[in-house]
Design a protein around this motif. Structure first.
Motif, mmCIF file in Angstrom:
data_model
loop_
_atom_site.group_PDB
_atom_site.id
_atom_site.type_symbol
_atom_site.label_atom_id
_atom_site.label_comp_id
_atom_site.label_asym_id
_atom_site.label_seq_id
_atom_site.Cartn_x
_atom_site.Cartn_y
_atom_site.Cartn_z
ATOM 1 N N ILE A 297 37.026 50.410 41.046
ATOM 2 C CA ILE A 297 35.789 51.180 40.895
ATOM 3 C C ILE A 297 35.382 51.147 39.431
ATOM 4 N N ASN A 298 34.170 50.700 39.158
ATOM 5 C CA ASN A 298 33.693 50.526 37.790
ATOM 6 C C ASN A 298 32.353 51.207 37.565
ATOM 7 N N ILE A 299 32.098 51.562 36.317
ATOM 8 C CA ILE A 299 30.743 51.870 35.880
ATOM 9 C C ILE A 299 30.159 50.570 35.342
ATOM 10 N N VAL A 300 29.051 50.136 35.923
ATOM 11 C CA VAL A 300 28.398 48.894 35.524
ATOM 12 C C VAL A 300 26.920 49.172 35.284
ATOM 13 N N ASP A 301 26.499 49.066 34.038
ATOM 14 C CA ASP A 301 25.095 49.296 33.683
ATOM 15 C C ASP A 301 24.586 50.636 34.203
ATOM 16 N N GLY A 302 25.411 51.678 34.030
ATOM 17 C CA GLY A 302 25.005 53.024 34.407
ATOM 18 C C GLY A 302 25.096 53.325 35.884
ATOM 19 N N LYS A 303 25.762 52.472 36.657
ATOM 20 C CA LYS A 303 25.924 52.689 38.092
ATOM 21 C C LYS A 303 27.405 52.617 38.452
ATOM 22 N N VAL A 304 27.804 53.448 39.438
ATOM 23 C CA VAL A 304 29.194 53.451 39.895
ATOM 24 C C VAL A 304 29.304 52.505 41.086
ATOM 25 N N LYS A 305 30.088 51.426 40.892
ATOM 26 C CA LYS A 305 30.186 50.393 41.919
ATOM 27 C C LYS A 305 31.652 50.087 42.229
ATOM 28 N N GLN A 306 31.870 49.533 43.408
ATOM 29 C CA GLN A 306 33.219 49.215 43.854
ATOM 30 C C GLN A 306 33.198 47.933 44.678
ATOM 31 N N GLY A 307 33.969 46.946 44.247
ATOM 32 C CA GLY A 307 34.107 45.722 45.019
ATOM 33 C C GLY A 307 35.180 45.887 46.084
ATOM 34 N N VAL A 308 34.899 45.422 47.312
ATOM 35 C CA VAL A 308 35.824 45.587 48.432
ATOM 36 C C VAL A 308 35.979 44.251 49.156
ATOM 37 N N LEU A 309 37.206 43.808 49.325
ATOM 38 C CA LEU A 309 37.507 42.603 50.086
ATOM 39 C C LEU A 309 38.420 42.990 51.238
ATOM 40 N N LEU A 310 37.935 42.809 52.473
ATOM 41 C CA LEU A 310 38.625 43.314 53.662
ATOM 42 C C LEU A 310 39.105 42.178 54.555
ATOM 43 N N LYS A 311 40.282 42.371 55.127
ATOM 44 C CA LYS A 311 40.775 41.523 56.205
ATOM 45 C C LYS A 311 40.412 42.207 57.509
ATOM 46 N N LEU A 312 39.592 41.556 58.336
ATOM 47 C CA LEU A 312 39.165 42.171 59.586
ATOM 48 C C LEU A 312 40.355 42.388 60.509
ATOM 49 N N GLN A 313 40.346 43.526 61.200
ATOM 50 C CA GLN A 313 41.453 43.922 62.070
ATOM 51 C C GLN A 313 41.117 43.627 63.535
ATOM 52 N N ASN A 314 42.172 43.564 64.364
ATOM 53 C CA ASN A 314 42.040 43.360 65.810
ATOM 54 C C ASN A 314 41.296 42.065 66.139
#
Length: 331
Positions: A297-314
Motif C-alpha cells: 500500500i503506497n501513497i502515490v501522487d497524493g492518492k492511497v493505492k494498493q497493487g494486488v496480484l491474485l491467484k484465482l481459486q476453485n
C-alpha cells in the motif's frame, strides 16, 4: 401465454440491455430464494426469479407480478425499460426487503412451497417489508406496468438513483473504493479453445462488473469499477466468468480481497496530499488468502493505492492483477 404484437417487439438495442442486466452478479441468483441461474423475471417488479418462485409470483396475479420467461417470451420496450430502471435484484430488494424482520426468514433454494408462498406474499402482495409511505392496496385486475402500486415503487427507485445523498434507513458509507481491473493471465478455457472472460466484484449489496473480452485467455481490461464502502464492510468478493450467449455463464475462478489493510493505512495517515510518495502498509501473502505476493500500500501522487496480484481459486489456472485506490468521502 399471450404474446405481444409484432409492433410491440423490443428493439435490438433494448434486447441487449436486458441481456447485459441479466449478466450482472446480483441477477445470477433468484431475488426471493437465492437459487442460481434464474430464467424468469417479474417485469413490473424488476426482479429475476427461479422456476419455483415463478409459480408463486404467477399466483399473485399480473396486477402484482407480471412474469415472463427471460429466454422464451417476447418482451416489450416498456417491460425492458422497467427492468433496467429498477437496476436488478439488489436494487429491488433494498426497497422490497427494507424492513424485513426476524419473524420472516427468507427462503432458500431448497425451501418448501409453503415457505415460498408465505414470504413472497408478504414481500410483494402484503408489502410488509416496505417503508409505510410506499405501501398501497393493490387493485385486482390491474395488469398495466403503470398501476398505482408499480408507479409509486418506480418513483422511489428514480428518487434514490438520482440523489447522491444518504437516505433514511440506508447504509452509511465511509468512503469509495476504486478497483482498477488491469489484466488476467493464463485464464481457464471454458469454450472450445478459449473463453470470453469478464470480472464481477461484490461488496455488501453492490455488484459491478467489467466488459466482456472475447476469445482471450490473457485479457487486458484496464477498467475502473467503483464501490461504496459501508461502515461495517467485509471482503470484496471477486468472480471471473466466461460469457455464453445461449446458456448460463461459466465460472472461471473466485477470490476475496481484504480491504481492511488499505482502509486502516489510509485513515492512519489522514490527508495523503501532505506526504510524498511512500509505502504506508502491506497485505501479507498467506496460506488463507489468494495473494501471489505481498500486496503493498503506497501513497502515490497524493492518492492511497494498493497493487494486488491474485491467484484465482476453485479453478485449474488463472491470475488476476488489480489496483485498489481509497477515496475518502470528502473528495
Amino acid at each position: 401465454m399471450s404474446r405481444p404484437s409484432v409492433n410491440s417487439r423490443p428493439s435490438q438495442g433494448n434486447i441487449g440491455r436486458l441481456k447485459e442486466l441479466l449478466r450482472r452478479g446480483d441477477n445470477r441468483m433468484c431475488a426471493d430464494c437465492g437459487a442460481p441461474d434464474p430464467k424468469w423475471a417479474s417485469a413490473n417488479i424488476g426482479v429475476f426469479i427461479c422456476l419455483k418462485c415463478c409459480g408463486v409470483h404467477r399466483s399473485l396475479g399480473t396486477h402484482i407480478s407480471k412474469v415472463l420467461s427471460v429466454a422464451l417470451d417476447e418482451w416489450t420496450d416498456d417491460e425492458i425499460d422497467s427492468m433496467v430502471e429498477v437496476g436488478g435484484n439488489s436494487s429491488a430488494n433494498k426497497i422490497y426487503e427494507a424492513f424485513i424482520s426476524e419473524g420472516h426468514l427468507k427462503p432458500g433454494p431448497e425451501s418448501s412451497h409453503e415457505d415460498r408462498v408465505k414470504f413472497i406474499r408478504s414481500k410483494y402482495e402484503l408489502q410488509e417489508f416496505l417503508k409505510p409511505s410506499l405501501r398501497i392496496v393493490s387493485l385486482p385486475g390491474r395488469s398495466s406496468l403503470q398501476s398505482s402500486f408499480s408507479r409509486k415503487i418506480m418513483d422511489s427507485f428514480r428518487s434514490s438513483n438520482s440523489s447522491t445523498k444518504m437516505q433514511e434507513g440506508m447504509v452509511e458509507f465511509i468512503g469509495m473504493l476504486k478497483v482498477k481491473v488491469i489484466k488476467g493471465t493464463n485464464l481457464a478455457i471454458r469454450d472450445l479453445l478459449s473463453s470470453d472472460p469478464y470480472v464481477v466484484l461484490t461488496l455488501g449489496q453492490q455488484t459491478v462488473q467489467t466488459q466482456v473480452i472475447k476469445s482471450n485467455l490473457n485479457p487486458v481490461w484496464n477498467e475502473d469499477l467503483m464501490l461504496s464502502v459501508p461502515q461495517n464492510f467485509g471482503a470484496v468478493k471477486l468472480q471471473v466468468y466466461d460469457y455464453d450467449t445461449f446458456s448460463a455463464d461459466d465460472i472461471m475462478g473466485v477470490a476475496e480481497i481484504d480491504i481492511q489493510p488499505l482502509i486502516t493505512s489510509a485513515m492512519a495517515f489522514g490527508d495523503p496530499n501532505m506526504f510524498g510518495n511512500m509505502q504506508i502498509g502491506k497485505w501479507l501473502k498467506s496460506h488463507d488468502n489468494a495473494l501471489l505476493e505481498d500486496s503493498i500500500i503506497n501513497i502515490v501522487d497524493g492518492k492511497v493505492k494498493q497493487g494486488v496480484l491474485l491467484k484465482l481459486q476453485n479453478v485449474e489456472c488463472g491470475d488476476l492483477e488489480l489496483e485498489l485506490e481509497w477515496i475518502p468521502l470528502e473528495q
